[in-house]
Design an enzyme around this catalytic site. Structure first.
Site, PDB file in Angstrom:
ATOM      1  N   LYS A 196      -3.568  -0.845   5.284  1.00  0.00           N
ATOM      2  CA  LYS A 196      -2.303  -1.609   4.633  1.00  0.00           C
ATOM      3  C   LYS A 196      -0.837  -1.762   5.498  1.00  0.00           C
ATOM      4  CE  LYS A 196       0.100  -1.739   0.193  1.00  0.00           C
ATOM      5  NZ  LYS A 196       0.190  -1.195  -1.026  1.00  0.00           N
ATOM      6  N   LYS A 249      -5.230  -5.534   4.235  1.00  0.00           N
ATOM      7  CA  LYS A 249      -4.183  -6.181   3.559  1.00  0.00           C
ATOM      8  C   LYS A 249      -3.073  -6.223   4.219  1.00  0.00           C
ATOM      9  CE  LYS A 249      -1.674  -5.409  -0.591  1.00  0.00           C
ATOM     10  NZ  LYS A 249      -1.204  -4.332  -1.607  1.00  0.00           N
TER      11      LYS A 249
HETATM   12  C1  PBG Z   1       1.267  -1.125  -3.738  1.00  0.00           C
HETATM   13  C2  PBG Z   1       0.813  -2.412  -3.811  1.00  0.00           C
HETATM   14  C3  PBG Z   1       1.316  -3.551  -3.244  1.00  0.00           C
HETATM   15  C4  PBG Z   1       0.364  -4.506  -3.517  1.00  0.00           C
HETATM   16  C5  PBG Z   1      -0.616  -4.016  -4.260  1.00  0.00           C
HETATM   17  N1  PBG Z   1      -0.313  -2.632  -4.503  1.00  0.00           N
HETATM   18  C6  PBG Z   1       2.504  -3.752  -2.576  1.00  0.00           C
HETATM   19  C7  PBG Z   1       3.473  -2.858  -2.132  1.00  0.00           C
HETATM   20  O1  PBG Z   1       3.345  -2.245  -1.250  1.00  0.00           O
HETATM   21  O2  PBG Z   1       4.763  -3.202  -2.766  1.00  0.00           O
HETATM   22  C8  PBG Z   1       0.667  -5.977  -3.118  1.00  0.00           C
HETATM   23  C9  PBG Z   1      -0.327  -7.106  -3.603  1.00  0.00           C
HETATM   24  C10 PBG Z   1       0.223  -8.511  -3.395  1.00  0.00           C
HETATM   25  O3  PBG Z   1       1.496  -8.695  -2.653  1.00  0.00           O
HETATM   26  O4  PBG Z   1      -0.182  -9.366  -3.776  1.00  0.00           O
HETATM   27  N2  PBG Z   1       1.047  -0.256  -4.817  1.00  0.00           N
END
Ligand code: PBG
Length: 326
Positions: A196, A249
């Site tokens: 991520k 991601k």
């Molecule tokens: C963090 C989380 C994030 C997303 C899903 N779970 C992003 C973040 O780090 O703030 C992002 C999903 C998206 O942008 O569609 N728990």
């Protein structure tokens, strides 16, 4: 023999030939649909930076899931926006918390007809908006692990099929696997947000779930976009800690990571087509600059072609409608 004797256009000549040769096809069972549930909302709340997307009150979620099922989608991933936040995100593991209640409702209604995945993280539940426990301005890894265990077990006890730790906290998969097994929940799977990246493309999501960090950024736990070997190490670690599915991601700027992961590991790979990627398509389509449907199908097929077995996408319901009509 006249040149050119190899003619690539032979197989592109007719629609039937082109169909015959079109090899990577999206299926509704490739897709996972995200749902945002807002504990305070009375009616669906539109999300400005995600046109067509809403935060749903809990009583709307069963109907939403029914629509998802009717469109052939097999899985949803749930995100909660609690009415109460605190320093340690304790609402995230409350037995009557927003996600726990929603999962119970969904499982009462649909049983095993739909795969319920829950996001396991602290950022929506903490006053500071970080994905871990904060002490003296630092995100403290090992204290966070204990909380993540509680969240995962509470989701699984409510009936979640798969839990998805998204905080990029070191050791989270191992700790969660152990906690689930100790609670006799060894049938519950883990989809690990393994690779991520610290991405600007999460902006609309953070607006949607009110999880923008109140200070600093997430760069001490999420990865830097300049790195790729690091992603493979993260994935390898998560597999060794017991992840059933690994995730890359966002999706579009990281198709190379999806491809490398697919080539190297024989574990199902999910790609998250994130909120900013959704917003870009919506904005361009609203301006009349691209054809929305064609853009979505091309993007999602591209993600699949790169090697994703599963795609989490806000477009899943639209795609379900289109594919079922073909
Ligand atoms: C963090 C989380 C994030 C997303 C899903 N779970 C992003 C973040 O780090 O703030 C992002 C999903 C998206 O942008 O569609 N728990």
């Amino acid at each position: 023999m006249g040149f050119p004797y190899v003619r690539m256009r032979r197989l592109r000549r007719t629609p039937a030939l082109r169909d015959l040769m079109h090899k990577v096809r999206l299926k509704t069972s490739d897709l996972i649909y995200p749902i945002f549930i807002d504990e305070r909302a009375q009616e669906p709340v539109p999300i400005e930076s995600m046109p067509g997307y809403y935060r749903l009150p809990i009583r709307y979620v069963v109907d939403e899931a029914r629509q998802v099922i009717e469109r052939g989608i097999k899985a949803i991933i749930l995100f909660g926006i609690p009415s109460r936040k605190d320093e340690t995100g304790s609402e995230a593991f409350a037995m009557d918390g927003i996600i726990q209640k929603t999962v119970r409702n969904l499982k009462n209604e649909f049983g095993d007809q739909i795969v319920v995945i829950t996001d396991v993280c602290l950022c929506e539940y903490t006053t500071h908006g970080h994905c871990g426990i904060v002490k003296d301005g630092e995100i403290v890894n090992d204290l966070t692990l204990r909380i993540l265990q509680k969240i995962a077990v509470s989701h699984a006890q409510a009936g979640a099929d798969i839990v998805a730790p998204s905080g990029m906290i070191d050791g989270q998969v191992k700790y969660i696997r152990e906690a689930l097994d100790d609670a006799n929940l060894n049938q519950v799977g883990i989809m690990a947000y393994s690779a991520k990246y610290a991405s600007c493309f999460y902006g609309p999501f953070r607006e949607a779930v009110e999880s923008t960090p109140k200070f600093g950024d997430r760069k001490s736990y999420q990865m830097s976009y300049g790195n790729s070997d690091e992603a493979l190490r993260e994935i390898e670690l998560d597999i060794s800690e017991g992840a059933d599915i690994i995730m890359v991601k966002p999706a579009l700027p990281y198709l190379d990571i999806i491809y490398r992961a697919k080539s190297k590991f024989k574990v199902p790979i999910a790609a998250y087509n994130v909120s900013g990627e959704y917003a870009m398509v919506k904005a361009a389509a609203q301006k009349g600059w691209i054809n929305e449907k064609f853009a979505i199908l091309e993007i999602l097929t591209g993600i699949k072609r790169a090697g994703a077995d599963l795609i989490i996408t806000y477009f899943a319901k639209d795609v379900g409608l289109w594919l079922n009509r073909i």
